[in-house]
Design a protein around this motif. Structure first.
Motif, PDB file in Angstrom:
ATOM      1  N   ARG A 234       0.794  -1.219   0.000  1.00  6.64           N
ATOM      2  CA  ARG A 234       0.000   0.000   0.000  1.00  6.64           C
ATOM      3  C   ARG A 234       0.834   1.279   0.000  1.00  6.64           C
ATOM      4  O   ARG A 234       0.531   2.202  -0.774  1.00  6.64           O
ATOM      5  N   PRO A 235       1.871   1.411   0.833  1.00 10.11           N
ATOM      6  CA  PRO A 235       2.651   2.660   0.776  1.00 10.11           C
ATOM      7  C   PRO A 235       3.290   2.911  -0.589  1.00 10.11           C
ATOM      8  O   PRO A 235       3.297   4.058  -1.066  1.00 10.11           O
ATOM      9  N   ARG A 236       3.822   1.869  -1.213  1.00 12.85           N
ATOM     10  CA  ARG A 236       4.435   2.082  -2.524  1.00 12.85           C
ATOM     11  C   ARG A 236       3.400   2.441  -3.586  1.00 12.85           C
ATOM     12  O   ARG A 236       3.677   3.255  -4.469  1.00 12.85           O
ATOM     13  N   LEU A 237       2.223   1.842  -3.504  1.00 16.18           N
ATOM     14  CA  LEU A 237       1.184   2.194  -4.468  1.00 16.18           C
ATOM     15  C   LEU A 237       0.699   3.626  -4.244  1.00 16.18           C
ATOM     16  O   LEU A 237       0.365   4.329  -5.208  1.00 16.18           O
TER      17      LEU A 237
ATOM     18  N   PRO B 104      -7.932   5.987   0.174  1.00 12.00           N
ATOM     19  CA  PRO B 104      -8.371   4.714   0.778  1.00 12.00           C
ATOM     20  C   PRO B 104      -7.239   3.873   1.341  1.00 12.00           C
ATOM     21  O   PRO B 104      -7.381   3.282   2.420  1.00 12.00           O
ATOM     22  N   PHE B 105      -6.099   3.817   0.650  1.00 10.60           N
ATOM     23  CA  PHE B 105      -4.987   3.022   1.169  1.00 10.60           C
ATOM     24  C   PHE B 105      -4.377   3.662   2.408  1.00 10.60           C
ATOM     25  O   PHE B 105      -3.945   2.966   3.323  1.00 10.60           O
TER      26      PHE B 105
ATOM     27  N   THR C 286       7.887  11.086  -1.793  1.00  2.00           N
ATOM     28  CA  THR C 286       9.171  10.387  -1.657  1.00  2.00           C
ATOM     29  C   THR C 286       9.225   9.433  -0.467  1.00  2.00           C
ATOM     30  O   THR C 286       9.700   8.292  -0.605  1.00  2.00           O
ATOM     31  N   PRO C 287       8.755   9.809   0.744  1.00  2.00           N
ATOM     32  CA  PRO C 287       8.884   8.872   1.878  1.00  2.00           C
ATOM     33  C   PRO C 287       8.103   7.586   1.732  1.00  2.00           C
ATOM     34  O   PRO C 287       8.420   6.596   2.415  1.00  2.00           O
TER      35      PRO C 287
ATOM     36  N   ARG D 131       5.648  -2.775   4.033  1.00  2.00           N
ATOM     37  CA  ARG D 131       4.310  -3.230   3.688  1.00  2.00           C
ATOM     38  C   ARG D 131       3.464  -3.435   4.927  1.00  2.00           C
ATOM     39  O   ARG D 131       2.265  -3.125   4.924  1.00  2.00           O
ATOM     40  N   GLU D 132       4.069  -3.934   5.982  1.00  2.00           N
ATOM     41  CA  GLU D 132       3.400  -4.107   7.265  1.00  2.00           C
ATOM     42  C   GLU D 132       4.344  -3.669   8.365  1.00  2.00           C
ATOM     43  O   GLU D 132       5.558  -3.869   8.266  1.00  2.00           O
TER      44      GLU D 132
END
Length: 366
Positions: free
Chosen positions: A114-117, A206-207, A290-291, A297-298
């Motif tokens: 989720r963070p990367r998306l 949402p993420f 950037t961060p 992921r978890e």
């Protein structure tokens, strides 16, 4: 029994390496935690509080770039000769990509990083903002009518001058379609940018909310979401403020003519630097994205409740107790006067009970 070999009182010892392996420890010098694991535990990217801060800034910048077009849509309409129908459709076209993908992206949210998306979506939003500035650099400089500064008689003809040096069309009703046809590539580029803006903003909210709700403490999650939405609500206001500042600058500030211009911001022919706000907002979104490429992921679920929240709840819980004590300490009106008038025949009742209040009212009425 066979003969025992070796000392009787000495038990066999497990080697140090096997013992450490059984205890789950490694051969680290000085019996200290390895630097990699220590950095992993103390990393700022494993803190849900830092994620809330980053996501607040990202949603603030994302809504700023989304709302900036609405603050400068009249300037874009004047600059490229767009009709009101086209400009209105352009302002709302970013919702098309958002509405088409929001359900599907949210459904597959638990199966992706989720963070990367979120970071990829923010980069797409930044690219959409840069694409919105491209029409300024590929179009010719802005031209205005020098012969009618009051725009009293030739207003419709002068609006066609920014796009061409040829005579304006004789039919005034075809001015918008004439200028819009000449800038058809620019209009298509803006619609593409708005579509990318809507698609890129799909995974951000949402993420981010689901990530905070999964790894924040159960009692801290509502507070974090409140902070997130409070910071997000400032985005449209900052977009309109940025639009007010940028539109005071001349549209061709990067390619001013040698003799300068004779227009002021109060002149009806003035066109502000509408593109500069998109450039600033795109840079802000790229920096805020950037961060997200460094968040895991978890992460471990937050264990401690915020001390600030505990103090607030403690203060709020003490308020009803104090109010109840103050109400009990207040004397009931009329009881003291009745006891003085009746003397020894005064009823001995508790002045704090409801029965005493009814008796005092009946005695005063008598």
């Amino acid at each position: 029994m066979g003969p025992r070999i070796g000392p009787v009182d000495v038990e066999p010892q497990v080697p140090d390496k096997d013992n450490k392996a059984m205890m789950g420890t490694g051969d680290t010098p000085g019996d200290k935690v390895s630097p990699d694991s220590q950095n992993l535990r103390t990393s700022v990217f494993h803190s849900i509080k830092f994620f809330v801060l980053c996501h607040s800034l990202l949603q603030l910048a994302q809504l700023m770039i989304s709302g900036y077009l609405k603050s400068s849509i009249s300037t874009v309409e004047k600059r490229f000769g767009l009709s009101s129908q086209t400009s209105g459709l352009l302002a709302a076209f970013n919702e098309v990509g958002n509405t088409a993908l929001i359900v599907f992206v949210s459904y597959f949210g638990s199966r992706v990083h989720r963070p990367r998306l979120i970071g990829c979506g923010a980069i797409l939003v930044a690219l959409a903002g840069l694409l919105m500035t491209l029409p300024h650099f590929i179009s010719e400089p802005y031209r205005y009518d020098h012969t009618s500064p009051d725009m009293s008689q030739d207003s419709e003809a002068s609006l066609c001058l920014p796009t061409t040096s040829a005579p304006a069309p004789s039919n005034g009703s075809s001015c918008s379609s004439y200028t819009e046809a000449r800038h058809l590539a620019v209009v298509g580029m803006m619609f593409t940018a708005q579509t990318l803006l809507g698609v890129g903003s799909v995974p951000i909210q949402p993420f981010g909310i689901s990530y905070i709700d999964d790894f924040a403490h159960d009692n801290n999650s509502p507070l974090y979401l409140g902070i997130l939405f409070a910071a997000t609500m400032m985005g449209p206001g900052m977009a309109y403020g940025l639009g007010g500042l940028m539109l005071r600058l001349y549209v061709d500030i990067d390619r001013m003519p040698e003799g300068g211009i004779s227009l002021t911001s109060k002149d009806p022919r003035w066109v502000g630097a509408w593109w500069l706000g998109f450039l600033i907002s795109a840079v802000a979104v790229a920096l805020a994205a950037t961060p997200y490429f460094f968040f895991p992921r978890e992460m471990a679920k937050e264990k401690d409740e915020l001390h600030f929240r505990r103090r607030v709840l403690a203060v709020v819980s003490k308020v009803p107790v104090r109010m109840e004590q103050e109400q009990r300490a207040e004397p009931v009106p009329g009881i003291h006067g009745i006891s003085i008038l009746l003397g020894p025949w005064a009823p001995s009742v508790d002045p704090l009970s409801p029965l005493s209040q009814q008796q005092s009212k009946s005695l005063l009425a008598a």
